[in-house]
Design a protein around this motif. Structure first.
Motif, PDB file in Angstrom:
ATOM      1  N   UNK A   1      41.195 -23.648  -0.093  1.00  0.00           N
ATOM      2  CA  UNK A   1      41.752 -24.611   0.809  1.00  0.00           C
ATOM      3  C   UNK A   1      41.764 -24.212   2.279  1.00  0.00           C
ATOM      4  N   UNK A   2      41.684 -25.237   2.994  1.00  0.00           N
ATOM      5  CA  UNK A   2      41.617 -25.304   4.370  1.00  0.00           C
ATOM      6  C   UNK A   2      42.708 -26.204   5.023  1.00  0.00           C
ATOM      7  N   UNK A   3      43.420 -25.748   5.943  1.00  0.00           N
ATOM      8  CA  UNK A   3      44.494 -26.740   6.679  1.00  0.00           C
ATOM      9  C   UNK A   3      44.072 -28.094   6.921  1.00  0.00           C
ATOM     10  N   UNK A   4      42.975 -28.235   7.791  1.00  0.00           N
ATOM     11  CA  UNK A   4      42.636 -29.818   8.364  1.00  0.00           C
ATOM     12  C   UNK A   4      41.262 -29.867   8.564  1.00  0.00           C
ATOM     13  N   UNK A   5      40.626 -30.936   8.444  1.00  0.00           N
ATOM     14  CA  UNK A   5      39.189 -31.342   8.729  1.00  0.00           C
ATOM     15  C   UNK A   5      39.257 -31.521  10.060  1.00  0.00           C
TER      16      UNK A   5
ATOM     17  N   UNK B   1      50.682 -29.254   6.099  1.00  0.00           N
ATOM     18  CA  UNK B   1      49.224 -28.931   5.540  1.00  0.00           C
ATOM     19  C   UNK B   1      49.484 -27.628   4.801  1.00  0.00           C
ATOM     20  N   UNK B   2      48.031 -27.417   3.864  1.00  0.00           N
ATOM     21  CA  UNK B   2      48.104 -26.182   3.081  1.00  0.00           C
ATOM     22  C   UNK B   2      47.979 -24.975   3.775  1.00  0.00           C
ATOM     23  N   UNK B   3      48.159 -23.992   3.180  1.00  0.00           N
ATOM     24  CA  UNK B   3      47.775 -22.622   3.722  1.00  0.00           C
ATOM     25  C   UNK B   3      46.199 -22.529   3.686  1.00  0.00           C
ATOM     26  N   UNK B   4      45.564 -21.558   4.436  1.00  0.00           N
ATOM     27  CA  UNK B   4      44.306 -21.469   4.306  1.00  0.00           C
ATOM     28  C   UNK B   4      44.306 -20.290   3.191  1.00  0.00           C
ATOM     29  N   UNK B   5      43.565 -20.563   2.120  1.00  0.00           N
ATOM     30  CA  UNK B   5      43.733 -19.683   0.904  1.00  0.00           C
ATOM     31  C   UNK B   5      42.304 -19.941   0.004  1.00  0.00           C
ATOM     32  N   UNK B   6      41.908 -18.995  -0.764  1.00  0.00           N
ATOM     33  CA  UNK B   6      40.948 -18.994  -1.810  1.00  0.00           C
ATOM     34  C   UNK B   6      41.612 -18.603  -2.973  1.00  0.00           C
ATOM     35  N   UNK B   7      41.437 -19.536  -3.966  1.00  0.00           N
ATOM     36  CA  UNK B   7      42.117 -19.523  -5.215  1.00  0.00           C
ATOM     37  C   UNK B   7      40.853 -19.330  -6.389  1.00  0.00           C
ATOM     38  N   UNK B   8      40.639 -18.354  -7.246  1.00  0.00           N
ATOM     39  CA  UNK B   8      39.657 -18.320  -8.230  1.00  0.00           C
ATOM     40  C   UNK B   8      40.370 -18.723  -9.523  1.00  0.00           C
ATOM     41  N   UNK B   9      39.750 -19.588 -10.278  1.00  0.00           N
ATOM     42  CA  UNK B   9      40.612 -20.104 -11.603  1.00  0.00           C
ATOM     43  C   UNK B   9      39.516 -19.806 -12.497  1.00  0.00           C
ATOM     44  N   UNK B  10      40.109 -19.094 -13.485  1.00  0.00           N
ATOM     45  CA  UNK B  10      39.043 -18.600 -14.643  1.00  0.00           C
ATOM     46  C   UNK B  10      38.726 -19.730 -15.560  1.00  0.00           C
ATOM     47  N   UNK B  11      37.918 -19.414 -16.567  1.00  0.00           N
ATOM     48  CA  UNK B  11      37.272 -20.120 -17.720  1.00  0.00           C
ATOM     49  C   UNK B  11      38.437 -21.116 -18.179  1.00  0.00           C
ATOM     50  N   UNK B  12      39.686 -20.335 -18.418  1.00  0.00           N
ATOM     51  CA  UNK B  12      40.565 -20.928 -19.172  1.00  0.00           C
ATOM     52  C   UNK B  12      41.576 -21.866 -18.163  1.00  0.00           C
ATOM     53  N   UNK B  13      41.263 -21.958 -16.849  1.00  0.00           N
ATOM     54  CA  UNK B  13      42.219 -22.851 -16.102  1.00  0.00           C
ATOM     55  C   UNK B  13      43.441 -22.028 -15.415  1.00  0.00           C
TER      56      UNK B  13
ATOM     57  N   UNK C   1      45.300 -16.332   3.733  1.00  0.00           N
ATOM     58  CA  UNK C   1      44.966 -15.748   5.176  1.00  0.00           C
ATOM     59  C   UNK C   1      45.684 -16.295   6.125  1.00  0.00           C
ATOM     60  N   UNK C   2      45.720 -15.561   7.402  1.00  0.00           N
ATOM     61  CA  UNK C   2      46.576 -16.076   8.327  1.00  0.00           C
ATOM     62  C   UNK C   2      45.783 -17.594   8.883  1.00  0.00           C
ATOM     63  N   UNK C   3      46.578 -18.430   9.268  1.00  0.00           N
ATOM     64  CA  UNK C   3      45.766 -19.720   9.572  1.00  0.00           C
ATOM     65  C   UNK C   3      44.617 -19.750  10.533  1.00  0.00           C
ATOM     66  N   UNK C   4      44.614 -18.928  11.325  1.00  0.00           N
ATOM     67  CA  UNK C   4      43.658 -18.907  12.376  1.00  0.00           C
ATOM     68  C   UNK C   4      42.467 -17.687  11.862  1.00  0.00           C
ATOM     69  N   UNK C   5      42.626 -17.294  10.658  1.00  0.00           N
ATOM     70  CA  UNK C   5      41.547 -16.370  10.326  1.00  0.00           C
ATOM     71  C   UNK C   5      40.456 -16.948   9.360  1.00  0.00           C
ATOM     72  N   UNK C   6      39.227 -16.889   9.726  1.00  0.00           N
ATOM     73  CA  UNK C   6      38.235 -17.315   8.729  1.00  0.00           C
ATOM     74  C   UNK C   6      38.063 -16.446   7.426  1.00  0.00           C
ATOM     75  N   UNK C   7      38.040 -16.868   6.427  1.00  0.00           N
ATOM     76  CA  UNK C   7      37.921 -15.917   5.312  1.00  0.00           C
ATOM     77  C   UNK C   7      36.539 -15.220   5.400  1.00  0.00           C
ATOM     78  N   UNK C   8      36.616 -14.153   4.821  1.00  0.00           N
ATOM     79  CA  UNK C   8      35.420 -13.208   4.927  1.00  0.00           C
ATOM     80  C   UNK C   8      34.775 -13.522   3.432  1.00  0.00           C
ATOM     81  N   UNK C   9      33.567 -14.106   3.740  1.00  0.00           N
ATOM     82  CA  UNK C   9      32.995 -14.785   2.684  1.00  0.00           C
ATOM     83  C   UNK C   9      32.211 -13.695   1.945  1.00  0.00           C
ATOM     84  N   UNK C  10      31.766 -12.550   2.480  1.00  0.00           N
ATOM     85  CA  UNK C  10      31.107 -11.360   1.676  1.00  0.00           C
ATOM     86  C   UNK C  10      32.406 -10.805   0.716  1.00  0.00           C
ATOM     87  N   UNK C  11      33.581 -10.869   1.010  1.00  0.00           N
ATOM     88  CA  UNK C  11      34.669 -10.507   0.166  1.00  0.00           C
ATOM     89  C   UNK C  11      34.849 -11.394  -0.867  1.00  0.00           C
ATOM     90  N   UNK C  12      34.650 -12.721  -0.335  1.00  0.00           N
ATOM     91  CA  UNK C  12      34.804 -13.692  -1.747  1.00  0.00           C
ATOM     92  C   UNK C  12      33.845 -13.888  -2.665  1.00  0.00           C
TER      93      UNK C  12
END
Length: 153
Positions: A38-42, A116-128, A136-147
């Motif tokens: 999720x990202x707040x706005x294009x 708008x939405x939060x800035x967030x990463x949500x992992x959905x498993x195979x069962x949904x 994340x804080x709105x102005x924080x770029x998610x750490x891709x290495x962590x993801x």
């Protein structure tokens, strides 16, 4: 803000349009893990960097058995122009446009005051079900290495 979706909870089924106007239905992806980024706005720099990072890491994400999807409250035409401007070739960016932010709201990831939405990463498993969530804080770029490290687990 309401409480974000609890881990282990089955996500509501939803069909959203990608930047090319194609339907993406969450239940049709069952059997695969899905990363909802999720990202707040294009058209904002951090959101651009977040989506370009996913595009650049697409092969690594896919190798982890995960389908990455970006999404925000923007409309399909906005998503199309934005994706084209960034040169996205593989990453699908979804429009949670109408009802406005409805999917983000259903997950407790919508900022009512800002619309708008939060800035967030949500992992959905195979069962949904929600398997991992980081808001994340709105102005924080998610750490891709962590993801990526979470996706490899």
């Amino acid at each position: 803000m309401t409480q974000p979706i609890a881990l282990g909870t089955l996500l509501p089924d939803v069909t959203l349009k990608d930047q090319d106007g194609n339907d993406v239905t969450l239940s049709a992806l069952r059997g695969k893990k899905v990363l909802l980024s999720f990202h707040p706005l294009a058209w904002t720099p951090i959101c651009r960097d977040q989506m370009q990072g996913l595009e650049n890491a697409y092969d690594a994400i896919e190798a982890s058995g995960v389908v990455p999807l970006g999404l925000s409250v923007d409309s399909v035409p906005c998503k199309k122009a934005w994706a084209d401007s960034m040169g996205l070739k593989r990453l699908r960016v979804l429009a949670d446009f109408w009802p406005h932010g409805g999917f983000a709201q259903s997950l407790g990831l919508f900022r009512e005051r800002q619309g708008f939405s939060e800035r967030a990463n949500l992992l959905v498993d195979q069962e949904g079900k929600a398997a991992w969530l980081k808001v994340y804080e709105i102005k924080t770029l998610p750490d891709l290495d962590e993801v990526l490290s979470v996706l490899r687990r």
